[in-house]
Design a protein around this motif. Sequence first.
Motif, PDB file in Angstrom:
ATOM      1  N   LYS A  58       8.813   6.717  -3.007  1.00 37.88           N
ATOM      2  CA  LYS A  58       7.805   7.684  -3.461  1.00 37.88           C
ATOM      3  C   LYS A  58       6.460   7.389  -2.814  1.00 37.88           C
ATOM      4  O   LYS A  58       5.754   8.306  -2.371  1.00 37.88           O
ATOM      5  CB  LYS A  58       7.681   7.624  -4.984  1.00 37.88           C
ATOM      6  CG  LYS A  58       6.735   8.666  -5.567  1.00 37.88           C
ATOM      7  CD  LYS A  58       7.334  10.049  -5.542  1.00 37.88           C
ATOM      8  CE  LYS A  58       6.487  11.020  -6.336  1.00 37.88           C
ATOM      9  NZ  LYS A  58       7.106  12.371  -6.421  1.00 37.88           N
ATOM     10  N   ASP A  59       6.095   6.117  -2.719  1.00 39.46           N
ATOM     11  CA  ASP A  59       4.841   5.728  -2.062  1.00 39.46           C
ATOM     12  C   ASP A  59       4.868   6.126  -0.583  1.00 39.46           C
ATOM     13  O   ASP A  59       3.870   6.600  -0.031  1.00 39.46           O
ATOM     14  CB  ASP A  59       4.621   4.220  -2.188  1.00 39.46           C
ATOM     15  CG  ASP A  59       4.290   3.797  -3.606  1.00 39.46           C
ATOM     16  OD1 ASP A  59       3.892   4.666  -4.406  1.00 39.46           O
ATOM     17  OD2 ASP A  59       4.434   2.595  -3.917  1.00 39.46           O
ATOM     18  N   TYR A  60       6.028   5.905   0.053  1.00 36.60           N
ATOM     19  CA  TYR A  60       6.192   6.290   1.460  1.00 36.60           C
ATOM     20  C   TYR A  60       6.001   7.793   1.626  1.00 36.60           C
ATOM     21  O   TYR A  60       5.340   8.256   2.566  1.00 36.60           O
ATOM     22  CB  TYR A  60       7.583   5.868   1.944  1.00 36.60           C
ATOM     23  CG  TYR A  60       8.021   6.537   3.235  1.00 36.60           C
ATOM     24  CD1 TYR A  60       7.557   6.081   4.467  1.00 36.60           C
ATOM     25  CD2 TYR A  60       8.878   7.637   3.215  1.00 36.60           C
ATOM     26  CE1 TYR A  60       7.941   6.710   5.644  1.00 36.60           C
ATOM     27  CE2 TYR A  60       9.264   8.263   4.385  1.00 36.60           C
ATOM     28  CZ  TYR A  60       8.788   7.803   5.600  1.00 36.60           C
ATOM     29  OH  TYR A  60       9.160   8.428   6.762  1.00 36.60           O
ATOM     30  N   LYS A 106       4.257   9.896  -0.245  1.00 37.11           N
ATOM     31  CA  LYS A 106       2.849  10.267  -0.424  1.00 37.11           C
ATOM     32  C   LYS A 106       2.030   9.960   0.827  1.00 37.11           C
ATOM     33  O   LYS A 106       1.131  10.712   1.198  1.00 37.11           O
ATOM     34  CB  LYS A 106       2.260   9.510  -1.622  1.00 37.11           C
ATOM     35  CG  LYS A 106       2.797   9.968  -2.969  1.00 37.11           C
ATOM     36  CD  LYS A 106       2.205   9.118  -4.093  1.00 37.11           C
ATOM     37  CE  LYS A 106       2.738   9.554  -5.449  1.00 37.11           C
ATOM     38  NZ  LYS A 106       2.218   8.693  -6.551  1.00 37.11           N
ATOM     39  N   LYS A 107       2.377   8.863   1.489  1.00 33.46           N
ATOM     40  CA  LYS A 107       1.606   8.419   2.654  1.00 33.46           C
ATOM     41  C   LYS A 107       1.965   9.165   3.926  1.00 33.46           C
ATOM     42  O   LYS A 107       1.083   9.485   4.738  1.00 33.46           O
ATOM     43  CB  LYS A 107       1.816   6.913   2.858  1.00 33.46           C
ATOM     44  CG  LYS A 107       0.964   6.311   3.967  1.00 33.46           C
ATOM     45  CD  LYS A 107       1.155   4.801   4.031  1.00 33.46           C
ATOM     46  CE  LYS A 107       0.290   4.193   5.139  1.00 33.46           C
ATOM     47  NZ  LYS A 107       0.459   2.722   5.210  1.00 33.46           N
ATOM     48  N   GLU A 136      12.895  -0.427  -7.712  1.00 34.80           N
ATOM     49  CA  GLU A 136      12.005  -0.822  -6.610  1.00 34.80           C
ATOM     50  C   GLU A 136      12.150   0.117  -5.418  1.00 34.80           C
ATOM     51  O   GLU A 136      11.159   0.482  -4.783  1.00 34.80           O
ATOM     52  CB  GLU A 136      12.319  -2.268  -6.193  1.00 34.80           C
ATOM     53  CG  GLU A 136      11.885  -3.292  -7.228  1.00 34.80           C
ATOM     54  CD  GLU A 136      12.282  -4.710  -6.842  1.00 34.80           C
ATOM     55  OE1 GLU A 136      13.109  -4.856  -5.899  1.00 34.80           O
ATOM     56  OE2 GLU A 136      11.774  -5.658  -7.467  1.00 34.80           O
ATOM     57  N   SER A 187       2.996  14.241   3.474  1.00 35.33           N
ATOM     58  CA  SER A 187       2.131  15.100   2.670  1.00 35.33           C
ATOM     59  C   SER A 187       2.272  16.557   3.091  1.00 35.33           C
ATOM     60  O   SER A 187       2.124  16.906   4.267  1.00 35.33           O
ATOM     61  CB  SER A 187       0.668  14.655   2.830  1.00 35.33           C
ATOM     62  OG  SER A 187      -0.204  15.680   2.433  1.00 35.33           O
ATOM     63  N   THR A 233      10.514   3.540  -6.185  1.00 37.44           N
ATOM     64  CA  THR A 233       9.045   3.405  -6.236  1.00 37.44           C
ATOM     65  C   THR A 233       8.461   3.326  -4.834  1.00 37.44           C
ATOM     66  O   THR A 233       7.481   4.015  -4.508  1.00 37.44           O
ATOM     67  CB  THR A 233       8.649   2.149  -7.038  1.00 37.44           C
ATOM     68  OG1 THR A 233       9.133   2.270  -8.381  1.00 37.44           O
ATOM     69  CG2 THR A 233       7.131   1.976  -7.063  1.00 37.44           C
ATOM     70  N   ARG A 234       9.075   2.508  -3.969  1.00 41.49           N
ATOM     71  CA  ARG A 234       8.583   2.381  -2.592  1.00 41.49           C
ATOM     72  C   ARG A 234       8.806   3.668  -1.809  1.00 41.49           C
ATOM     73  O   ARG A 234       7.980   4.052  -0.968  1.00 41.49           O
ATOM     74  CB  ARG A 234       9.256   1.196  -1.900  1.00 41.49           C
ATOM     75  CG  ARG A 234       8.729  -0.163  -2.361  1.00 41.49           C
ATOM     76  CD  ARG A 234       9.217  -1.285  -1.455  1.00 41.49           C
ATOM     77  NE  ARG A 234      10.650  -1.511  -1.615  1.00 41.49           N
ATOM     78  CZ  ARG A 234      11.181  -2.512  -2.313  1.00 41.49           C
ATOM     79  NH1 ARG A 234      10.403  -3.390  -2.921  1.00 41.49           N
ATOM     80  NH2 ARG A 234      12.493  -2.654  -2.394  1.00 41.49           N
ATOM     81  N   THR A 236      13.245   1.385   1.090  1.00 46.38           N
ATOM     82  CA  THR A 236      13.034   2.764   0.643  1.00 46.38           C
ATOM     83  C   THR A 236      14.357   3.528   0.523  1.00 46.38           C
ATOM     84  O   THR A 236      14.361   4.721   0.242  1.00 46.38           O
ATOM     85  CB  THR A 236      12.085   3.516   1.602  1.00 46.38           C
ATOM     86  OG1 THR A 236      12.633   3.446   2.935  1.00 46.38           O
ATOM     87  CG2 THR A 236      10.707   2.907   1.596  1.00 46.38           C
ATOM     88  N   ASP A 289      11.141  12.201  -2.970  1.00 46.97           N
ATOM     89  CA  ASP A 289      10.054  12.800  -3.746  1.00 46.97           C
ATOM     90  C   ASP A 289      10.444  12.970  -5.209  1.00 46.97           C
ATOM     91  O   ASP A 289       9.588  12.912  -6.094  1.00 46.97           O
ATOM     92  CB  ASP A 289       9.682  14.156  -3.136  1.00 46.97           C
ATOM     93  CG  ASP A 289       8.360  14.679  -3.663  1.00 46.97           C
ATOM     94  OD1 ASP A 289       7.345  13.967  -3.520  1.00 46.97           O
ATOM     95  OD2 ASP A 289       8.342  15.789  -4.247  1.00 46.97           O
ATOM     96  N   ASN A 297      12.335  10.917  -6.848  1.00 50.23           N
ATOM     97  CA  ASN A 297      12.640   9.584  -7.405  1.00 50.23           C
ATOM     98  C   ASN A 297      14.149   9.335  -7.539  1.00 50.23           C
ATOM     99  O   ASN A 297      14.604   8.701  -8.496  1.00 50.23           O
ATOM    100  CB  ASN A 297      11.952   9.381  -8.762  1.00 50.23           C
ATOM    101  CG  ASN A 297      10.450   9.387  -8.656  1.00 50.23           C
ATOM    102  OD1 ASN A 297       9.878   8.715  -7.799  1.00 50.23           O
ATOM    103  ND2 ASN A 297       9.800  10.162  -9.502  1.00 50.23           N
TER     104      ASN A 297
END
Length: 309
Positions: A285-287, A289-290, A279, A293, A282-283, A253, A231, A233
Amino acid sequence: MRLLLLACLRARTGNATTAARIQNHLHAAGHICVLKDAFMYESQTEIASLTSTDKFDGALAIHLYKGGRLLQGSRIPFGIIFGGTDVNEDVKCEEKHRVMGAVLEEARFAVAFTVKMKELAAAEWPDARKKIYVQTQGIKTTPKETFDWYRFLQNADWHRKEPSVHLGIIGPAVDPLFTSEVKEKIKRAPGVHLLQEMPQDDLHAAMKRCFAVVNSSISEGMSAAILEAMDLNIPVLARNIPGNAAIIKHKETGLLFSNPQEFVVLSKSLMNDPIMEKEIVTRAKDYMKKHHSWESERKAYENLVLRLQ
């Protein structure tokens, strides 16, 4: 409802922060949730007296054995949250296995942090499969804007010239014997520094100033430290065990290692490849969020406790 939440509340440990987060979720839903340290009680009779005197309507416990066993035979309905120790370690002990099965039988519901954890539990106690829900930990990091590394490094007896790469080990001394062994080894390991535990916002600020976060555990349920790093980064290097592999996809990740030599190789590759580092974070962080939560976790526990009515 007035709810009791039993957990191992050693300050600044994963269990304590998870318990506090769940308490916060339940308070937001309008319930009263009282935290109690499972280590402060020895018998079901003590908990029965507590729930009767303080007029609790329901209860939750983190760890089937450490907390859940105290709720067996309870006059109030309860739910259980699996800890990694339950399915990774305690299940190997015949008596603990029996007790955990009895706890699951009485529980209105059980929560596993990962599908893998649910499957391991369902394999041991098939009749409980339908009452085990998967809910990942929800993470919200709150780092301080400033952090004084020097102050903490002084506390770690930093007397050697600072090397180009160093490892800081941060956390409470839970096991005195293991802690003494670690301290002895660190004396012979320049560049490795043992730091005292610190408030979570300080810890998050410290993590943000690190190149990477390392998890070398040999047994994990779901590491909040890994999720917090993602979270924030910060790239993660973690031992390749089921609990870590459930939340890290190697070279996508984070990085998974199986031995010290592999750890060194992967660390150097990460340090020498800024594109890969970017990379990965970034991945990751996307993981986060998905799948992790904080709001989704709050809603899940708000709904689950309704089963205690």
